[in-house]
Design a protein around this motif. Structure first.
Motif, PDB file in Angstrom:
ATOM      1  N   SER A 275       0.854  -1.184   0.000  1.00  0.00           N
ATOM      2  CA  SER A 275       0.000   0.000   0.000  1.00  0.00           C
ATOM      3  C   SER A 275       0.886   1.229   0.000  1.00  0.00           C
ATOM      4  N   LEU A 276       0.294   2.336  -0.424  1.00  0.00           N
ATOM      5  CA  LEU A 276       1.026   3.599  -0.353  1.00  0.00           C
ATOM      6  C   LEU A 276       0.934   4.137   1.075  1.00  0.00           C
ATOM      7  N   THR A 277       1.827   5.016   1.430  1.00  0.00           N
ATOM      8  CA  THR A 277       1.732   5.657   2.733  1.00  0.00           C
ATOM      9  C   THR A 277       2.483   6.978   2.690  1.00  0.00           C
ATOM     10  N   PHE A 278       2.068   7.903   3.559  1.00  0.00           N
ATOM     11  CA  PHE A 278       2.852   9.135   3.666  1.00  0.00           C
ATOM     12  C   PHE A 278       3.354   9.351   5.082  1.00  0.00           C
ATOM     13  N   ASN A 279       3.276   8.295   5.887  1.00  0.00           N
ATOM     14  CA  ASN A 279       3.915   8.363   7.196  1.00  0.00           C
ATOM     15  C   ASN A 279       4.402   6.970   7.572  1.00  0.00           C
ATOM     16  N   ALA A 280       5.389   6.922   8.464  1.00  0.00           N
ATOM     17  CA  ALA A 280       5.990   5.649   8.810  1.00  0.00           C
ATOM     18  C   ALA A 280       5.181   4.953   9.905  1.00  0.00           C
ATOM     19  N   THR A 310       0.146   1.815  15.381  1.00  0.00           N
ATOM     20  CA  THR A 310      -0.357   1.254  14.126  1.00  0.00           C
ATOM     21  C   THR A 310      -0.377   2.346  13.052  1.00  0.00           C
ATOM     22  N   VAL A 311      -0.570   1.926  11.808  1.00  0.00           N
ATOM     23  CA  VAL A 311      -0.475   2.870  10.693  1.00  0.00           C
ATOM     24  C   VAL A 311      -1.447   4.038  10.860  1.00  0.00           C
ATOM     25  N   LEU A 312      -2.713   3.717  11.136  1.00  0.00           N
ATOM     26  CA  LEU A 312      -3.710   4.788  11.189  1.00  0.00           C
ATOM     27  C   LEU A 312      -3.587   5.617  12.460  1.00  0.00           C
ATOM     28  N   ASP A 365      12.240  11.713  10.644  1.00  0.00           N
ATOM     29  CA  ASP A 365      12.108  10.630   9.649  1.00  0.00           C
ATOM     30  C   ASP A 365      10.732   9.958   9.661  1.00  0.00           C
ATOM     31  N   PHE A 366       9.773  10.607  10.249  1.00  0.00           N
ATOM     32  CA  PHE A 366       8.437  10.014  10.367  1.00  0.00           C
ATOM     33  C   PHE A 366       7.651  10.208   9.076  1.00  0.00           C
ATOM     34  N   ALA A 367       7.861  11.362   8.455  1.00  0.00           N
ATOM     35  CA  ALA A 367       7.155  11.694   7.211  1.00  0.00           C
ATOM     36  C   ALA A 367       8.046  12.642   6.429  1.00  0.00           C
TER      37      ALA A 367
END
Lengths: 431, 359
Positions: A275-280, A310-312, A365-367
């Protein structure tokens, strides 16, 4: 006797109401539209918990923003537009910013909030062309839009096919709503540009019924499947893909289709899903240590605290961080800690989250860094691809943050926002 | 004694046929209209407008529409959401084709278009009844929503399938769009609702209304005494759909402003709630349509206010309670008073008539 009790009850409630009203005056209000019930709750809960924990941490650690405490009243929408309107009307007075967490409610609020002078921040969702700040003065959707997302997914596929996807078949499984339809036009443009065939497969709300969709995929055998899903739809799609043995590393979801809740129900079958993501993901950041220290260890975690990292949840932290940062910037610009909704908008427009600033905020380095401006409300447009490791039960980043096809996306944004400006008779700003 | 009828003599047919034959009712109704037209517009704020009054008025209209069909003519329908969608999309298409047309006319034309669609979907009612008809109308719900989502012409080929209202004015004051002041949207809906309610009330008291009720009570007997089923049933479908279509047009143009068909006209957001309104309010009762709409619109908001703002429960706990209380109330209602709130009101009137001398 009864009447007496009734009278006592009524007086008590009047006192309760008046004290509630008084309480709400002095602080900075960040109303939350959440959905912890309904078909979208599995995704709504971790995200809302991230927001609340971050606000609580800021209140506990820094005593609020510039000394002003954050108020974060929750309003349960159940992902329903009509309830969202009620929640907005109830909380809009002195509200700094609304984060609708639903494309339908965002579309609803765009004209209303613009008329009322309230900022709407739809982080990586909502109306893509709101990235054009010249037309959408009060609406922000940084750091990345769906159209960026669609072109980043295609870029990833291109890379895995050595730059040539002519004649390949790409299917889009999408939530049959404004949200799911967002990427279609971009993908159509890209399919002409790169010569791939696009197959559109809508899934109706709430998304539990996908047998026909995956039967079609089994028959047509597309080379890649993209997904724009939310809530239970994600789980069902990933499970169905696993059951027809679709190669998981050819299956890419948007950033709203890539959380732990989505892949865990499919068990081992989900291994390799991207999946895509814009945060770690993960908990190895300063902000998590602070939240642990100031909120969780005091037993004040929002919800049951099980979504930590978690991601969300992390995305909720990111969204809340940007909203708080906008208030800080606004306080700096206007030289007062007591900012008004109009001042807050100025702050949001001048948010500059450089790598250094992110580190100061505990998000090193989180986003990827991003920055808003008068013209650009859409942020950097950077997203990365993450892959699910079912054995370790963990998301791994497999690419760097990359840009989408900005030629295509910028042109579409300009077209769509011009159409909106003409319909609503809005004059362009920032010139 | 409060509802004292003695001494109120009717000396002409006209006064005997009045909608409100009792003086007390007349006074109560005039006071209500006075408050609604001359007081509320001055004190209304956008919360009361958007969260309570405008949705209440719009859903009252939809409930009247469904009540005509289900309560008076006995034809069960689950297609309310679909018909409201027809009203909304007609309004949108007419608005974009004729930018200069008055919004009131657009909304009434949308009602007529919905009436035509209603007649088409009412045709099966000539052959099937009861549960079977309910299933047939359910099909219309799904078909119409699917159609408006599938065919891009209906939403002017927009990328997302959303339709958005543009600003329209009445007497120079905007009544649609985000800039419309609260009193304007409220009064616009109020005028339509009051006028159409009077029309409906009179229709029901006319020959047409009586033939609907004859069909409802026993269709074979009605046919034998000379009530034509075709004309009667289709007229009920047409008029009911007209009301529902106008409600849908207002729901889109005045209330929400931007709509997505799959979400806003879903069976769970429209069709069932409107059916609950007429069941809770009272089948075959004008007053019941209003009481039911008021109940269904305000109950969740009232419960939320009570639990979140007064007691201080968290929003999600309150929501869980709300869902439970809602279900319980439905069951309690159906057991205690199957004829709805309107029946409770008539019992109360009966009691007031005898008060303070009950026997």
């Amino acid at each position: 006797m009864r009447i007496k009790q009734l009278l006592i009850g009524m007086t008590a409630s009047v006192i309760a109401v008046s004290s509630y009203v008084e309480m709400a005056i002095a602080d900075l209000k960040f109303p939350m539209l959440v959905y912890r019930t309904g078909a979208y709750a599995p995704n709504g809960i971790p995200n809302a918990d991230g927001f609340v924990d971050y606000y609580k941490m800021i209140n506990a650690r820094d005593g609020g923003i510039g000394g002003e405490k954050i108020l974060h009243p929750e309003c349960e929408t159940g992902y329903k537009t009509q309830v969202g309107v009620e929640c907005y009307e109830k909380n809009k007075k002195d509200a700094m910013v609304f984060q609708p967490m639903s494309t339908g409610i965002t579309y609803q609020l765009i004209p209303k909030a613009t008329a009322d002078g309230v900022t709407v921040y739809s982080t990586g969702y909502g109306r893509t062309s709101a990235a054009n700040g010249k037309v959408f003065k009060w609406i922000f959707n940084a750091p990345v839009t769906y159209w960026d997302g669609a072109s980043i997914a295609v870029r990833h596929i291109l890379k895995n096919n050595f730059g040539n996807i002519k004649g390949k078949k790409i299917a889009l499984v999408y939530h049959n709503s404004a949200y799911g339809k967002e990427p279609i036009r971009t993908l159509e443009t890209l399919s002409k540009k790169h010569g791939f065939k696009l197959m559109l497969l809508p899934v109706d709300h709430p998304g539990q019924e996908q047998k026909a969709t995956w039967l079609k995929i089994r028959k047509a055998r597309p080379d890649n499947v993209l997904m724009w899903g939310w809530g239970v739809m994600n789980q069902v799609a990933i499970k169905s893909a696993a059951s027809i043995k679709f190669p998981m590393d050819k299956f890419i979801g948007i950033w709203w289709s890539g959380s732990e809740n989505d892949v865990l129900p499919a068990g081992k079958g989900a291994d390799g899903y991207k999946s895509l993501t814009f945060n770690a993901p993960g908990t190895n950041y300063q902000v998590h240590a602070d939240i642990k220290k100031y909120v969780h260890d005091k037993g004040q975690a929002s919800g049951d605290g099980s979504h930590f990292g978690t991601v969300l949840y992390n995305r909720g932290l990111f969204q809340a961080m940007v909203q708080v940062e906008a208030a800080t910037v606004a306080q700096k610009i206007h030289g007062t800690s007591k900012i008004t909704p109009a001042m807050y908008r100025d702050g949001m427009e001048n948010v500059n989250l450089s790598a250094k600033r992110l580190e100061e905020l505990g998000f090193k380095d989180f986003a990827p860094p991003f920055k808003n401006s008068c013209e650009n409300h859409g942020g950097s447009g950077l997203a990365a691809v993450q892959q699910w490791d079912a054995k370790a039960k963990k998301w791994n980043m497999i690419t760097e943050y990359m840009y989408g096809d900005s030629d295509v996306v910028q042109k579409l944004i300009a077209e769509d926002s011009a159409k909106y400006a003409a319909e609503q008779k809005i004059a362009e700003r920032c010139n | 004694m409060i509802y004292k009828e003695t001494g109120q003599y009717k000396s002409s047919y006209k006064s005997d046929h009045a909608i409100f034959p009792l003086l007390q009712d007349k006074i109560a109704f005039s006071t209500l209209m006075f408050i609604a037209f001359l007081i509320i517009p001055f004190v209304i704020n956008s919360y009361w407008e958007k969260a309570i009054l405008v949705p209440f008025l719009i859903f009252s209209l939809a409930a009247i529409g469904l009540n005509i069909l289900t309560g008076y003519c006995g034809q069960v329908s689950l297609g309310t959401g679909g018909f409201m969608a027809v009203g909304a999309f007609s309004t949108y298409k007419i608005m974009t084709y004729f930018p200069d047309m008055n919004i009131m006319i657009i909304i009434l034309i949308s009602g007529l278009i919905t009436a035509a669609v209603g007649i088409i979907f009412g045709l099966p009612s000539l052959r099937i009844k009861g549960f079977y008809l309910a299933v047939a109308t359910l099909a219309s719900q799904f078909f119409l929503v699917w159609l408006f989502n599938k065919v891009p012409w209906f939403y002017n080929y927009s990328d997302t399938g959303q339709i958005t209202v543009s600003e329209r004015t009445m007497f120079g004051i905007p009544v649609t769009g985000a800039e419309a002041p609260s009193y304007a949207t409220y009064l616009f809906c109020l005028v339509l609702v009051v006028t159409l309610s009077f029309a409906a009330k009179n229709l029901i008291r006319s020959k047409m209304g009586r033939s609907w009720m004859a069909i409802r009570d026993m269709d074979i007997a009605a046919e034998i005494i000379g009530v034509p089923p075709l004309k009667t049933k289709l007229s009920a479908f047409a008029i009911s759909s007209f009301y529902i279509g106008v409600a849908g047009a207002l729901y889109f143009a005045v209330f929400l402003g931007a709509i997505e068909v799959t979400e806003s006209f879903d069976i769970m957001t429209i069709s069932f709630p409107v059916l609950f309104m007429i069941i809770i309010g009272g089948l075959g009762s004008m007053l019941g349509s209003f009481l039911g709409a008021a109940f269904v619109v305000t109950l969740p908001i009232g419960l939320k206010f009570l639990m979140v703002d007064m007691v201080g429960l968290s929003a999600v706990t309150a929501k869980h309670f709300e869902i439970t209380i809602w279900g319980l109330l439905m069951i309690v209602f159906l057991i205690v008073e199957p004829h709805g709130l309107a029946r409770l009101w008539s019992i109360a009137k009966e009691k007031l008539r005898r008060w303070p001398f009950p026997y």
